[in-house]
Structures are given as C-alpha cells and as structure tokens.
Design a protein around this motif. Structure first.
Motif, PDB file in Angstrom:
ATOM      1  N   MET E  83      13.105  46.136  41.765  1.00 20.77           N
ATOM      2  CA  MET E  83      13.874  45.258  40.871  1.00 20.77           C
ATOM      3  C   MET E  83      13.554  45.615  39.435  1.00 20.77           C
ATOM      4  O   MET E  83      12.399  45.850  39.091  1.00 20.77           O
ATOM      5  CB  MET E  83      13.455  43.792  41.094  1.00 20.77           C
ATOM      6  CG  MET E  83      13.583  43.293  42.503  1.00 20.77           C
ATOM      7  SD  MET E  83      15.240  42.723  42.860  1.00 20.77           S
ATOM      8  CE  MET E  83      15.244  41.181  41.900  1.00 20.77           C
ATOM      9  N   ARG E  84      14.560  45.561  38.561  1.00 14.47           N
ATOM     10  CA  ARG E  84      14.270  45.775  37.138  1.00 14.47           C
ATOM     11  C   ARG E  84      13.579  44.557  36.556  1.00 14.47           C
ATOM     12  O   ARG E  84      13.789  43.437  36.997  1.00 14.47           O
ATOM     13  CB  ARG E  84      15.558  46.048  36.367  1.00 14.47           C
ATOM     14  CG  ARG E  84      16.102  47.406  36.662  1.00 14.47           C
ATOM     15  CD  ARG E  84      17.040  47.916  35.590  1.00 14.47           C
ATOM     16  NE  ARG E  84      17.602  49.188  36.083  1.00 14.47           N
ATOM     17  CZ  ARG E  84      18.638  49.263  36.931  1.00 14.47           C
ATOM     18  NH1 ARG E  84      19.252  48.160  37.311  1.00 14.47           N
ATOM     19  NH2 ARG E  84      19.062  50.451  37.362  1.00 14.47           N
ATOM     20  N   GLN E  85      12.737  44.786  35.552  1.00  9.07           N
ATOM     21  CA  GLN E  85      11.944  43.738  34.920  1.00  9.07           C
ATOM     22  C   GLN E  85      11.671  44.156  33.466  1.00  9.07           C
ATOM     23  O   GLN E  85      11.621  45.342  33.167  1.00  9.07           O
ATOM     24  CB  GLN E  85      10.615  43.637  35.680  1.00  9.07           C
ATOM     25  CG  GLN E  85       9.883  42.336  35.455  1.00  9.07           C
ATOM     26  CD  GLN E  85       8.598  42.295  36.253  1.00  9.07           C
ATOM     27  OE1 GLN E  85       7.614  42.925  35.882  1.00  9.07           O
ATOM     28  NE2 GLN E  85       8.604  41.556  37.343  1.00  9.07           N
ATOM     29  N   LEU E  86      11.512  43.172  32.610  1.00  7.51           N
ATOM     30  CA  LEU E  86      11.204  43.502  31.216  1.00  7.51           C
ATOM     31  C   LEU E  86       9.709  43.334  30.940  1.00  7.51           C
ATOM     32  O   LEU E  86       9.098  42.349  31.352  1.00  7.51           O
ATOM     33  CB  LEU E  86      11.979  42.574  30.264  1.00  7.51           C
ATOM     34  CG  LEU E  86      13.491  42.743  30.214  1.00  7.51           C
ATOM     35  CD1 LEU E  86      14.087  41.752  29.201  1.00  7.51           C
ATOM     36  CD2 LEU E  86      13.865  44.168  29.830  1.00  7.51           C
ATOM     37  N   ARG E  87       9.124  44.314  30.259  1.00  5.82           N
ATOM     38  CA  ARG E  87       7.790  44.111  29.688  1.00  5.82           C
ATOM     39  C   ARG E  87       7.984  43.757  28.223  1.00  5.82           C
ATOM     40  O   ARG E  87       8.402  44.608  27.415  1.00  5.82           O
ATOM     41  CB  ARG E  87       6.948  45.381  29.827  1.00  5.82           C
ATOM     42  CG  ARG E  87       5.576  45.192  29.167  1.00  5.82           C
ATOM     43  CD  ARG E  87       4.595  46.222  29.632  1.00  5.82           C
ATOM     44  NE  ARG E  87       5.312  47.443  30.064  1.00  5.82           N
ATOM     45  CZ  ARG E  87       4.699  48.507  30.556  1.00  5.82           C
ATOM     46  NH1 ARG E  87       3.393  48.509  30.698  1.00  5.82           N
ATOM     47  NH2 ARG E  87       5.396  49.578  30.907  1.00  5.82           N
ATOM     48  N   VAL E  88       7.681  42.523  27.858  1.00  7.03           N
ATOM     49  CA  VAL E  88       7.968  42.028  26.514  1.00  7.03           C
ATOM     50  C   VAL E  88       6.830  42.405  25.571  1.00  7.03           C
ATOM     51  O   VAL E  88       5.659  42.185  25.879  1.00  7.03           O
ATOM     52  CB  VAL E  88       8.140  40.493  26.531  1.00  7.03           C
ATOM     53  CG1 VAL E  88       8.391  39.973  25.118  1.00  7.03           C
ATOM     54  CG2 VAL E  88       9.295  40.109  27.456  1.00  7.03           C
ATOM     55  N   LEU E  89       7.192  42.975  24.448  1.00  5.21           N
ATOM     56  CA  LEU E  89       6.190  43.366  23.456  1.00  5.21           C
ATOM     57  C   LEU E  89       6.088  42.313  22.357  1.00  5.21           C
ATOM     58  O   LEU E  89       4.998  41.956  21.925  1.00  5.21           O
ATOM     59  CB  LEU E  89       6.557  44.722  22.862  1.00  5.21           C
ATOM     60  CG  LEU E  89       6.801  45.805  23.937  1.00  5.21           C
ATOM     61  CD1 LEU E  89       7.316  47.096  23.303  1.00  5.21           C
ATOM     62  CD2 LEU E  89       5.507  46.070  24.710  1.00  5.21           C
ATOM     63  N   LYS E  90       7.236  41.848  21.898  1.00 10.98           N
ATOM     64  CA  LYS E  90       7.257  40.834  20.847  1.00 10.98           C
ATOM     65  C   LYS E  90       8.341  39.811  21.178  1.00 10.98           C
ATOM     66  O   LYS E  90       9.334  40.149  21.821  1.00 10.98           O
ATOM     67  CB  LYS E  90       7.611  41.478  19.486  1.00 10.98           C
ATOM     68  CG  LYS E  90       6.506  42.337  18.915  1.00 10.98           C
ATOM     69  CD  LYS E  90       6.983  43.126  17.704  1.00 10.98           C
ATOM     70  CE  LYS E  90       7.534  42.239  16.578  1.00 10.98           C
ATOM     71  NZ  LYS E  90       7.902  43.065  15.379  1.00 10.98           N
ATOM     72  N   LEU E  91       8.145  38.582  20.738  1.00  9.61           N
ATOM     73  CA  LEU E  91       9.224  37.602  20.908  1.00  9.61           C
ATOM     74  C   LEU E  91       9.127  36.525  19.855  1.00  9.61           C
ATOM     75  O   LEU E  91       8.039  36.258  19.328  1.00  9.61           O
ATOM     76  CB  LEU E  91       9.210  36.999  22.314  1.00  9.61           C
ATOM     77  CG  LEU E  91       8.423  35.727  22.564  1.00  9.61           C
ATOM     78  CD1 LEU E  91       8.855  35.106  23.875  1.00  9.61           C
ATOM     79  CD2 LEU E  91       6.941  36.069  22.621  1.00  9.61           C
ATOM     80  N   ARG E  92      10.253  35.958  19.520  1.00  6.32           N
ATOM     81  CA  ARG E  92      10.282  34.797  18.639  1.00  6.32           C
ATOM     82  C   ARG E  92      11.513  33.970  18.988  1.00  6.32           C
ATOM     83  O   ARG E  92      12.496  34.474  19.527  1.00  6.32           O
ATOM     84  CB  ARG E  92      10.319  35.203  17.160  1.00  6.32           C
ATOM     85  CG  ARG E  92      11.646  35.788  16.727  1.00  6.32           C
ATOM     86  CD  ARG E  92      11.766  35.818  15.192  1.00  6.32           C
ATOM     87  NE  ARG E  92      12.918  36.615  14.778  1.00  6.32           N
ATOM     88  CZ  ARG E  92      14.176  36.149  14.709  1.00  6.32           C
ATOM     89  NH1 ARG E  92      14.457  34.893  15.050  1.00  6.32           N
ATOM     90  NH2 ARG E  92      15.159  36.939  14.317  1.00  6.32           N
ATOM     91  N   LYS E  93      11.435  32.696  18.636  1.00  7.78           N
ATOM     92  CA  LYS E  93      12.549  31.801  18.873  1.00  7.78           C
ATOM     93  C   LYS E  93      13.646  32.078  17.835  1.00  7.78           C
ATOM     94  O   LYS E  93      13.337  32.397  16.688  1.00  7.78           O
ATOM     95  CB  LYS E  93      12.044  30.351  18.716  1.00  7.78           C
ATOM     96  CG  LYS E  93      12.825  29.333  19.498  1.00  7.78           C
ATOM     97  CD  LYS E  93      12.115  27.974  19.431  1.00  7.78           C
ATOM     98  CE  LYS E  93      13.101  26.863  19.711  1.00  7.78           C
ATOM     99  NZ  LYS E  93      12.440  25.537  19.726  1.00  7.78           N
ATOM    100  N   ALA E  94      14.891  31.965  18.254  1.00 10.28           N
ATOM    101  CA  ALA E  94      15.997  32.162  17.320  1.00 10.28           C
ATOM    102  C   ALA E  94      16.012  31.035  16.304  1.00 10.28           C
ATOM    103  O   ALA E  94      15.604  29.905  16.595  1.00 10.28           O
ATOM    104  CB  ALA E  94      17.327  32.197  18.072  1.00 10.28           C
ATOM    105  N   VAL E  95      16.456  31.353  15.122  1.00  9.76           N
ATOM    106  CA  VAL E  95      16.539  30.339  14.069  1.00  9.76           C
ATOM    107  C   VAL E  95      17.978  30.238  13.573  1.00  9.76           C
ATOM    108  O   VAL E  95      18.836  31.051  13.928  1.00  9.76           O
ATOM    109  CB  VAL E  95      15.591  30.676  12.897  1.00  9.76           C
ATOM    110  CG1 VAL E  95      14.142  30.562  13.378  1.00  9.76           C
ATOM    111  CG2 VAL E  95      15.891  32.072  12.360  1.00  9.76           C
TER     112      VAL E  95
END
Lengths: 319, 319, 319, 319, 319, 319
Positions: E83-95
């Motif tokens: 299955m494809r999966q994301l390895r998240v490096l950075k994230l922030r909430k949308a503003v």
C-alpha cells in the motif's frame, strides 16, 4: 387364499379374487347411465375399477359396501390413458365364511415383525454399557405389543404395518457400520438413540392393529413425540437409577434429532452421537421414500412429484 | 452508609464513597505515563474513572484489586466528550471493618423480594381451581430460596437481583386485568401459566446470590428451561394427582410460550390461555428493555441501538 | 529429529526443540518493557509463547524472524489463566544444517497419502462398471500429484495436508457399508460420486505443497468447484466415450451434492445415489469438525463455539 | 319476528322461519333426480339445507332466488355425518309485506354500535392532553357514519357489522388496564393510537351498510390503510395546529403497528406506546379468532384448521 | 491551487500540498517513541501518513489539529505492505491566507450541479402531461437549494456532493432510452417517478453544504423518505389540483420503488411505470457502487468485499 | 383465409370461421341434457364456447375431435356473467382441403423470426471484439433452426413462437442504450451475454415447431440451461481458441444471470457487465408479463392475480 395381486397384473388378465375397498361411489357417465367407481387395494398397491351400467335394483346391495370392506370381484384388466384399470363384471361383499387373511390387503414392512423385534432386542441385549442395555430392554419390552404393528408415521415414510420396527432396524444396521468407520463414536449410545428416538410415536399417533393411522392423540398434538419421549426417559432413568449425565444426553438426543427448529428440535445436536443419530434417521427416511417413488416409475422416466422430497421428480435410469 | 450514587452525579461534584469495581487495568497514556483505568458501578449505574500518573510504588497494592471488589475513592466528577467521568485522587480497597451493604452496589428489581413473593403467593392461594392452586403453591415453596435472588435472564431483560420474581409479578398484574376484558379466559389457568412458565430458569441459568449469572448449567444447555419445566410439571402433577388433561395443557403452555420454533417453541399455542401467556411475557420483556434504554436517553433524542430490540434506537419525547 | 510436541506438553516441562512461527511481534508490557510475543505451532497444535525483557540489541536478529519460519527455542511450560504458555529463555532461527523434517510442523491427515491414494485407487479398479472404472482411474491418475497434498478446504473441515484424500477415503469406507444396508443402491455409482464430487477443489483452492491454502483461483471464484467439476466430467466422458445418460447423472451428482441452493447446488438430488452422496459428505465433514473441537475440550465440559457447526458449543462426556 | 336461530337448532326440531340465502344451486343426485342445495344463514351461524326431488315445474320460481335473498322455509333438522342439516319441505322468497329485520340475518358485533361509539367518544373526551383530545374527537365525528357499520376486516377477525368499533373498544379497555401496570406509559398517547390505528380501513375496504366487505378501494390497493391513515393525520394535525413532534409520533404509531415489514410496517415501533399498540392489536385479533373457532368446537376436541392462526387446530378443554 | 492529488501519487514522489485530515492520533511505536498517525484525503481518495519521532515540544501545536481541518505537508510517497503511504517531513495547519478551494478536498459528483439541475429541469419542462410537468417543476424549484449539494445517501452509493442530482440525472437518461424500447410505457409518468422518488431524502438525511451526511432527522427515523415523500405529494397534488388517480399512482410509485418489504416498500409495483422505476434505481446504484469498487482495483484482480453488494469481491479484467 | 379473430369479437356478432380446439368435453347440464363444452383459441386469444342439446347421434363425429385440432364453426357471440362466450350452431373438423394457415391459430412473437434473427446477427457481426464476434456468430448459426420457433419458456414470459428470439432482441435493444449511459461498460461483452444467456433453453425445454413446449428434457431436468450453457461455452471457446479469461467471464455471466441461489444462480455477478445482464433479463420479462396482463384488463380496473408477478393484481389507468 389370495391368488391375484395388483402389483403383478398384466393387461388383458382375467382375474377373480378379494380386494380391499379404498373408495366407492355411484356416478353418472357422459352416456347418462349410472356406473360404480371403485378404488381397490391389496398389499402390493392400488388400482381403479369401474362397473358399468349399474341398474337401480343393484343399488341397495351396493350401498352396503363401505370403505375398508373386502369384496370379491370378477374382472378384466384393461388399459386406459396409460394406466391399468379393472372392468368389473361381478362383485359381492366378503362374508364370514370366506377364507381371508387381512395381511394380504394391507401395506406392510417387508420383514416379519417378530424377526425385526428379535434383531433389535439382540442388539440391545449385546450392549456393553449396563445402563443403556437395561434401559433399551425395558423400553422394548414395555412397548412390544404396539411395536408389532405401529407405522412410523401417519403418512409418508414407513406409514405401514410395523413400519416403526423396520425403520429402527435399518437405522441400527447402518449405525453399526458407521461406528466401524468413525471409531471415536460410542456405539452403545448411538444404538440406544436409534432405539428410543421415535418410541413415543406409539403414543403420538393413533393407529389400529393393521398399522393404519387415524390421527394424532391429544398429548401428541399438545407436546409431540420428542417431548413425550423425554418425559418417558426422565421417569425411566430415575426408576432404573441410570447415571444423570447419561440420562440427559439421551433426552438431548431425542430433542435434537429433527435438527432444525422448524422441524421440531429446539436444540441442535451437541455431541457426535446425537449428530449421527440425525443423519441415520434422514438416510433411512429418504431411502424409503425414494425407493417407493421409483418402484412406481418406468426406467428412463421421471416419477410424479414426491411431496415428502420437496416435490422433486425422481429419475430412474434406463438399464 | 453509601451517600453518593452514580445515577445522581453532577459535573464538578466532589465525592468520597464506596463503589464496586467492574473492571480495572493499568495502561500507558500518550504521555508515556502509567494510569489506572477503572469502570465503577453501584445500584444506579456505571461510570468510567481514571487515576493519572501511577507510580511504580503504587503497583503492588493496585495489583491486589480485582473485578468484583469494593473500593473506597475520593474523586472529582469531570466531563469528557459528553460523558461524565471520575478523576480519582485517592483509593483503597474496602476492608472488613467498613460499613458496607452489598445491596448498594448491585442492580436489583425495584421492589423487595419478600413483597413480590408474597404478592404472587397470595394470587396462587386465592385460586378457585384446587389442582392449580396446590401446584402453584408447591412450586413457589419448593423454589422460594432461589426465587429470592434469581435474575430472569443471563443478560437482557430482568437480568438483575430478583428479576424473575419481578417479571412474574408484573405479568400476574397484567394477566388479572386482561381477564377482565377477555372474560372467556380461564383466569386460574392463565395465572398458573405465568407462575410456572420460566420457573426452570432457576436450573438453566447459574447465578449467585447477588443475582449475577455466570453461565448456563449442563442440563440447561442440553434441554433448556422449557423442556426442563415440562419434566418438573410431569413429575409434580403425577405426585399431586392432578387431572391429566390439565397437566398436559400446562406443559403445553410452557412449551409454546416462546411462540416461534426459532425461539425454542416447537408448538404454537393451541388454546387462548396459552396464547395470552405469550403476549404477557412479550409485553413485560419489551416494556422492561424499552424503559431501561430510555432511562439513559435525553429527552428529544434517540437511544443507542438496543440489541434485544432488533437494534432499534428508541426515541424519548421532548416534554 | 523433533522430540517435544505441543499436544503432549505438561506444565513445568522444560523443553528444547524446533517450532514453526505462526505469528511474531514485539510489544510493550504494563511495566513499560519490551517483550517478544509469539504463537508457535507443530503438527499437534499451537501454543502462545513470551520472551520477556527484550533488549534493544536483540532487535535486529529478532526482526529477521517472520511468520512461517522455523525457530529453535529453550523454554519452560507455564500456565496462565487456565491455558498453557511457554516462557522462552533462548531462541534462534533454524539454519540449513539443522535436521528438520517439515512434516513435524504442519497439520496433516492421520494416514499416509500414498496409502490413502492406494486404497481409493483399488476401490476404483475393483468396480464392475467399466465406464465408471475407467473414468475414476483416469481422474485419479490425472490428479495424483495434487491429491498427495491438497487440503479439502481453505479452512474448516479437512483443511490439512492430504485432507482431500482423507475425506474421500472415509466417505468411500462409509459408502461401501451403506450399500450393504440399502441394497437397491448402485454401489459403483455411489463410489464414483465420492471420488469425483470435490475433485475440482484442486483447481478452485490455491494451496502449497504443505497443504496450506492461500486463497481461491480466478476460475474458482467465478464458477466454483461444482461447475468446474462438471466441465471436467463433460470433456472426459466425451473423450472416454462414456454413455451419455451416465455422464449426465455424474454431472448431476456433482451439481446437487451441496443439496441447498444457498450452499451452491441449484438442483436437489434426483436419484438415491445422488442423495446418499450428500449425506456421506455431510457425515464426514461433521464428524471431522466435532472430533477436532472435542480433542481440545476437557471431559465434562463444553468446547468453544464452533463456527462451522452453527456456533454450537459441543459437550464432551465425563467418563 | 324471527323465532328460530341456527345456533340453537337441535336435531329433530321442526322449524318455520326466514333465513338468508348464502348459496343456492340445483344438483342431480346419485338417484338421477334433481334436488335443491342451499346454504342458509342468520346472525348466529350457517347451516346446509336440501330440498329433495325438485320437479321441473318448480324451476322457474327457484331460479329467481339468488345469493343474498331472504327466504321463508318449513323444514326438519336432521343430522348427517355428524353435522346438522335441514330437510326443506316448503320454501318461498320473502316479499315486501313480510316482517323482516335485516339484523336478524347478519353477523354483528355483540354490542350496540351506539354504545360502543359512546364508550370510545367518552374516553377521547376525557383525555388530559388537549391536542390528542381534539384530534380524536374530530376523527370520531368525521367518521361516525361509517364507523356505525364498518367491519374491521374484509375477512378474518372482526369481519362483521360494526366490527371495527368493537375492535377499538376492546383495545381501549385493555389499554387503560395495561397503563395501570406500566405506569411510565403515556396513556393518552396509547389511547389515541388505538382510536386512529385502523381508521382508514374505512377507506381501504369497500363495505355495505350491513358490514359486508365487497373488496378493496383503488387507493386501498395502491397505498393501504397505514399510509392512508398517515395522510389523514398529516392534514388534520396541520389543520388543528397540533404539535409537530406529537403528529409525527402518531404517524409513526400507525406506520409501525403491524410490526413486521412482511405485514406492512416498514418501521418497527420506536417508543413504548407504539410498541404496546401493536400488542393490544394482536391480542384483540387473536382472542377474537380463537373464540370464534372454539365456539364451533366440542369440548375435549380440536377445531378445524384456522387459517388466520397459521393453520393451528385449537383445543377446547373438556369441562 | 492544489497540485498533488492522492489518486495520482506514484512511489518515491516528493510532494508538498494541502490535504484534508480524516483522522489524527499520537501513538507509541514498538521503539517506544511517539509518532503521528494520520489519514489524509482529497477529492480523489485517501492515504495513510506517518510523522515519526514526534518530540514533546511538538505536541501543543499537533493537539490543535482536528478531524476536518486542512493541513499543509511536505512528504515522501513510500510503499509498505503493498500500500502507498506518506512519510511526513513537515506539516502545519492551513490558515486564512492560504489559497484553498474546498472543492479540492471533498468527494463530489463528476458533473456540475448547475448543469445537472438544468438537464433535469429541461426534461420536466418538456413533458407533455401538464399535471406532471407543473408538479415536477414545483418540486424542483421548491428543493433547488438543497439539491445543489445533497448526497443521495448517508453512506454507500452517491454519498457525495450533489450525489442526489447525479443519481436523478442518470436515471432520467436511462428512462428516456428504455421508453424507446418499451413503447407502451407512459414516459412522462416514468420521468416524474424518477424526479420525485428520492426527493425527501433531502429531509430524511441531515447533511452539510459539502454533501457530507451527519445522520438522520427525527422525521426521517420515524417515517423514512418514502412516507415523507407521499405526504409531500399528497399536499402538493391537492394544492395544484392534480387529478386524483394520477396523484395516487405517483404516491404508489414512491411507496413501491424499494420493491421488497424488507427494504421499506409495503407494496410491490402495480403498473409498469412503477416497476421500471425500481429497476432504473437499482441499475444506477449498482453501476455506481461497482464502478467505485473497481476504480480501486488492479486489472486482473479482485476488489475488497463490497458491503453494499452483499460482500461480493468484484473482478476487474486484465486488459 | 381467417377473417374473425377472438380478440376483436363484439357481443351479438355472428361469426363463421376456423378456430383451434384447446379443450373439448361432453357434459350434462342441470336440465339433464348433453352439451358440448369447448375452449377455442386463435393467435389473438381464447374464448369459451357451448353447443347445446347434443344428440346421441352426433357423438361419434364429436368424439373424433381432439385438443389441438382445428374446427370450423358457425356461432353467435353472447355474453354471460360479464364474459364473452360463443353459442355454437354448427361445427365440423377441418379437412385437408381447407385453406388454413397455422400461424393464424398460435400465439407468436409480434415480429418475424427472420427479421429478429437478422437484427441479432447484425449486432453480433458488428462487434469490435473478434473473439466475441466469432463466438456469437457461431452460436447463432449453430442454433438458427431452433431459434426460429423456440419459446423462451415452457410457460410464463415469452412462451410463444419465436419468443426466445424476441426476448434476445429486445434485451439487445436496451443493452445498446444502457451502454450509452454507463459508458464504462464493455458493450460487446454485454451483448454477447445477452445472446448466449438463455441459449441452452433450446435443449432444456422440449418444444414443437409451433413454439409450444411439452416439457423438459432429461439433461434439462438434471442440469438446467445455466449449466448446460456453460458446457457449450466451455467446448466452443476451446475449439475457437478464445482467450481463457474471456471464456470464464462468459460462463460466469450465464451462471450468475438469475442472481439468486433460489432462482438457480450459485454465484452473484462479479463484474458490471454480468450485473447489467441480470437487469436486462428482468426488465424484459417483467415488461412482457405486465403488458400481457394489462392487455386483458379494462381501463380503471385491476387485472387478475398474475402468478409470475408474485400474485400481484395490476392496475390499468383510466385514460
């Protein structure tokens, strides 16, 4: 002594013998004349019969003949619309001085009741488990009289003289053999189940000494032979001081042997001997019904619809 | 004496009292710290409780607490995700010297067992039919001890202390009233049916003196309380020399009161008193289950799915 | 050579041997420490195993162990919550030089595939009906390779190495014996039905040489082994010039042997040999499943719910 | 004024009175002579009647008699095959000058329509809930004319003059009493449910002023009385400005009162008053059907099969 | 503007874009370290995502992210266990200042709501039957606002923005074509049935302007959209003075379109236009569900089990 | 050439023409006189006919007339009990020299067999998929002779001359149109499914060249047209070297097109083309049966109960 049997009639035979009256009526034909319409039977089957052009003067004596009477006829075997039929020339009601053996007129299991009873009794007497042995013998002895003639059903499979004995006997034969393959089964328990599973049909069904059922008893309608059987085992096992676990397992075997709630079993079998009891019962009933339907079928043809087999039409191979 | 009851907690209350442990476990939170996760109960309901940040040194004493123990706690009532919850500050296991009344901790019928028993006993003693009267009294006296605490079910309706008595009592109340409308009914027969219909639940279910069921007996699984009840009536009616027709009608009432084969009744009711017994049973069970589901529902809202009611979500009106 | 078998472990045994890894995972305990959680198996059953306090340095080698591997362990047999469990002291993955017989680790029919095949082949070779004899022999020879290891099901009854052969063999044994009781049956036809009825499970199920099923084939999902079997008989009977009536009767036996539409049979059996085939199949499946459930049950107790037996809990008598 | 009622005939009575013709036909007997074959009825039941040896000269006047006519006969009460039967000596069609009260000839509820209507109206008028009170009164007044004679069914339970009123009245009587036991029920809501639940049978069934149904209306076949009833409540509650929540709860009570999808209810009851409405309806229907079947049964015997009771044969005790 | 869509990800892509949070949680891995476990979605599908080794200092900002928020991430597309999966490096909430079009994140019918509404409206406006034309136009205009975004179901087929419009439109397209083959059908009646059959889903389901259903309304649970729809037609046809026969036929079409009592229709279709309405509905629902399941399936493989299709696993051919 | 057709009779017509004898019998009326009771038919319907006061001298010639004969009659159209009936004045059996076209007397599809065959053949010849094209053409050519007259059923829908062709043709017409709406469907696969789905009805049903079925073949009863069809496709696809995946998909389409196990399909459709095939089949059968029932119904009335439509009574609107 009876000489001509329905199952062996051939077209154009001229026959003279006694038969059982299954139904009788005076009817008016398309030629506006009265005729006598009969259904006759003996131990080998049934056949339609007509006596044409009945005069008014014959009516009084004909009116005395009822369903269940035995009559003597002289007749020809004819064929109409692919079915054999009798053209009756003369008939009279049987009288006390006629040499009549009722057994010639009724459907009956293919073996002697005495022999079947002895076979079953011997199996019971040969059990190694003392509890089960004494219970089976007690039940066989208590019920011997009725067992000698009771059918196994009001209609359908084994609805015949001593049909219940025959049902038990064949199930016992198969039970013994299946225990040779599935060696983990407790053979005495299976055989006891076979002997007791339908025993209260003797008190659920009302039948005469010819094995013909007339209906169901009050208790039979209120409780049914499964619950009636449990009550018998409950009292007998207490009286015979049989181990409680064994008693309840036997009651469970009776309760579960119809397998499905819709067929009267609120519990499904919970041990292998109860499970196998169900299949022994099914196999014997199905083989009986199928055999009977195919006996009346031509090779290479299909039987009529058989109600007890979900209206299937069975096939009889050509050779 | 217990002062704080779960059913009356309000958010921000500070409470200190005894509760029954329904479940207990040490878990690790998202902050990687140990906490104690409890489900606590008393006679009015259940509530989740947490004790945060459990130190390793507390573990030995916490490990001694098991399901079914009573503990004393000091705690705050908080609210999380729309549900009340306890934050536990202190806790200890109850000891012999604590003044504890077990009745405060278990779910129980809303009336006293003695009163309900007396109500039922008086109805039995007032029957005009001598056979039925002596049978009912005998059964009530034989089973008095267990009736005082037995639930009416292992789970679902009336699964509570003396739940069976409460079930019988309310059915008797309705039975009396319905016989005023349908005056052709034999009232003594209906009331006897009510008293005996579930009596063998006492031997089908295994329960302790707190009315909590732990499972089913061997005979219960093999036969079920319907067949067990018939066996009891079969023996008692013989012993008490009760009229055979009446005895079988009573056995039939037991056998048919679940109405459908799939629910355990191989026969449907065959007279009006047996028919009405089924509806009395259904009404009481359904009113109980619905009431219980709605007690936990906000006005103007729907309950959770109720398994015993075919997963319906019940509605509670606004006013 | 393997010495310690799971089915014979006793509490407090110290054992050292090879086992098959059914599942493996690193978990964190309530003491916040890592432990290894294993399910191990061999030909006699399965057992849970724990290795406590796993150090980070052990992780690389543990991560190399996967489901299906064989490992060697040293361990003590303990008991927790009424179930036996292993406390593992040492473990390592098996290597090429270890003396390992894969048969020690997988569930397998209790008889040798060669012997069962020979038994079945001899029955086929002994048939009096030439058409049926050559058809059976052809099918046995065409499918010999897969028959040697194929299970009779992806799960449930006879899901084991050579389980299909074992299923056929026991059905044949019972078939022979039932034909002794119901003498109107065509024995060769019944036995041919037994041999061919499930033969296309070999192409419906996908299984490896250890008899472990991994799923269903494309054709299996689209058509199922009944229809697949009919296609095979259709082509083979044409090739072998077998009588058309016989060919269609055999195809009908395959088509109807599940008996109910909901279980995959659009037609019910239309002659006694097809009817009996169904019961032979049912009996063998049920006896297998019941035996397996009771092997794991204490005398005087009930088994877990058995999914293939409508969730019944089976009873094993005390003695 | 009518003097002889069928329900009170005794064998060998000689009677002379008016009866309703349920069926009439000229037939030819086994003696080749014409006879008149009648089924006659009055408010107490039905009886077969024969007039033997009909001359050709009588045919014109006999041909004028049709089903539904009233005739005057002189006849003897005989018994044939266990059933009472009339031997008709003379007969003529009733004429305008005969003193005939149609009520003597039709099946009718056992209470006066006016009294039943008044009972129901008073219960409605006594409700504490103003919304429900005005709704019930409006519905009773709007439908008063038809209620006075409508049956509660085209056939089966309460298929009689003013049968619907009788059904509502008895349900109300039980409703009141059950609310005394289950005190959490909203009594006004239950009683409103009773009054409205079948009200649109008045527009689903087509019946004449004698309470005899001739079939179903167009809308009745397309929608049925449940959906028709909801439409009526939808419009009336809007017109009467009844609280929306209450209106929908009433519509739900109508929609769910048959309980099962197969009997026309797509929703199951979602609150206790809707649940109890279903049981009130069932009890009244079942008590009616059972009573009717047993009225025609000898003590100690079983009734004929009752189609509306799943073909059960009911038992009537001996005493 | 969104650039990367889940449905077009390939392994090893590096992506940076906005996604909708379907679920979010902090978990502890087997390495005892915290990680962030996410399910992300956009209009083309869903994908799992992990951010490893979350520091305690990150927790406050992560705790502010909730289901339904949009976040911006930088991540790599990896593959794990097929299955494809994301390895998240950075994230922030949308503003607020982010340039976000909500339509990029929600599942939606493949055509514009305005176009579909116009298509349907034109079909209604083109009807030759004046009654049906004015009824359809009135219903479309009355419900235009909600139709623009309502899904056709709370879950399952057409549970998407404007799904109800899409369902109606495709059914209309097929309806027109089928009327070309079965020329005896009244086309205007069929098309009116299509337009009104599910219209009260607008008041049965509770949904937001994104077409996401949150549950069922009070009236929806009590009556359901079939009965609600009949009430609407009942009032509107009266107001619009539409022929009574036609009105009832339309109500019957709504009532019967689920066909089986178990699916909510107490009546089966009683004329061809009602019959065909059912099949139009079934075909559109089934084609939708199958297409959706196969979109996510590899050629030559089987889909996961599809609950709305009786748990079938669908096949997608190789080419 | 035939001039008077039953479907166009008006009361009081005097007609003279040929009709097919569906049944014939001599009966005795209530006036004790013989009369001839006939059921006559032609391609437009059936009508009862009576010839009163048959003399004995007429019997020999009347006795020569059998079901299936064509007779010439002179008669008046009367009306009795709301049904048209013929009073026959003269009749004779048709002879070789009469100018009779059998097509005038039998029920037949409304289009010419040649035209329908050509339509279907052209659709097959126009397929883009070479495998499917050659398979369809082969099957059409192999079966052309029987297709020209075979009914689509022994009774019920399309039980008429060339009914199977008509069924296939209308399904193809709808198939084409539905593929315009659901553009993801493989049109050639759907159309091939339509052409082959019932093809083995040609060998399941036994019918004569007038399209009248006399029963079912041996293989039809043992296997049914679904399994028979799969056998044909299995052999043909091998012979034509058609891709294996495609062959199995086609066999699956045949196997699953009845959809439910109880209707003969052990597998449900597993891809959209198989799913749509089922609905095409249902729609055509239902539209046929409904149209036929409504042709015989007055506007504003309900039809008789239609057995093939679950005993529904269909409504025909007034205008």
């Amino acid at each position: 002594m009876k000489e001509y049997y329905i199952g062996r009639f051939r077209t154009d035979d001229e026959i003279q013998d006694f038969f059982l009256v299954k139904s009788i009526a005076i009817k008016i034909g398309s030629n506006k004349k009265q005729y006598l319409d009969l259904m006759l039977g003996d131990s080998t089957g049934e056949i339609a019969a007509k006596k044409w052009d009945v005069a008014d003067t014959e009516l009084p004596s004909l009116n005395e003949i009822q369903d269940g009477d035995v009559i003597k006829i002289k007749a020809n075997v004819t064929e109409w619309n692919g079915m054999r039929q009798l053209r009756v020339l003369k008939l009279r009601k049987a009288v006390a001085t006629d040499d009549i053996d009722l057994m010639d007129f009724i459907k009956s299991a293919p073996e002697k009741a005495e022999d079947m009873y002895a076979f079953i009794y011997n199996k019971a007497a040969g059990m190694g488990d003392e509890d089960l042995r004494k219970l089976c013998i007690r039940i066989l002895e208590d019920n011997k009289e009725k067992l000698m003639y009771y059918p196994a059903a009001a209609k359908n499979h084994h609805a015949e003289l001593a049909g219940l004995l025959y049902h038990i006997k064949r199930m016992l034969m198969t039970a013994e053999r299946i225990c040779q393959v599935y060696t983990n089964l407790n053979g005495d328990l299976v055989m006891t189940g076979v002997i007791i599973h339908d025993i209260e049909k003797l008190n659920e069904i009302e039948a005469d000494v010819l094995g013909m059922a007339s209906g169901y008893s009050f208790e039979g309608q209120m409780l049914g032979h499964l619950v009636q059987g449990i009550k018998v085992i409950d009292r007998l096992t207490e009286e015979l001081k049989i181990d409680k676990e064994k008693a309840i397992m036997l009651e469970h075997m009776i309760l579960s042997h119809h397998y499905e709630p819709d067929f009267g079993s609120p519990k499904k079998p919970l041990f292998p001997e109860a499970e196998i009891l169900h299949y022994l019962d099914m196999i014997d009933a199905r083989m009986y019904d199928m055999q009977e339907a195919l006996d009346a079928t031509e090779p290479g043809g299909f039987s009529d619809r058989v109600w007890t087999l979900d209206n299937r039409k069975l096939y009889k191979p050509k050779n």
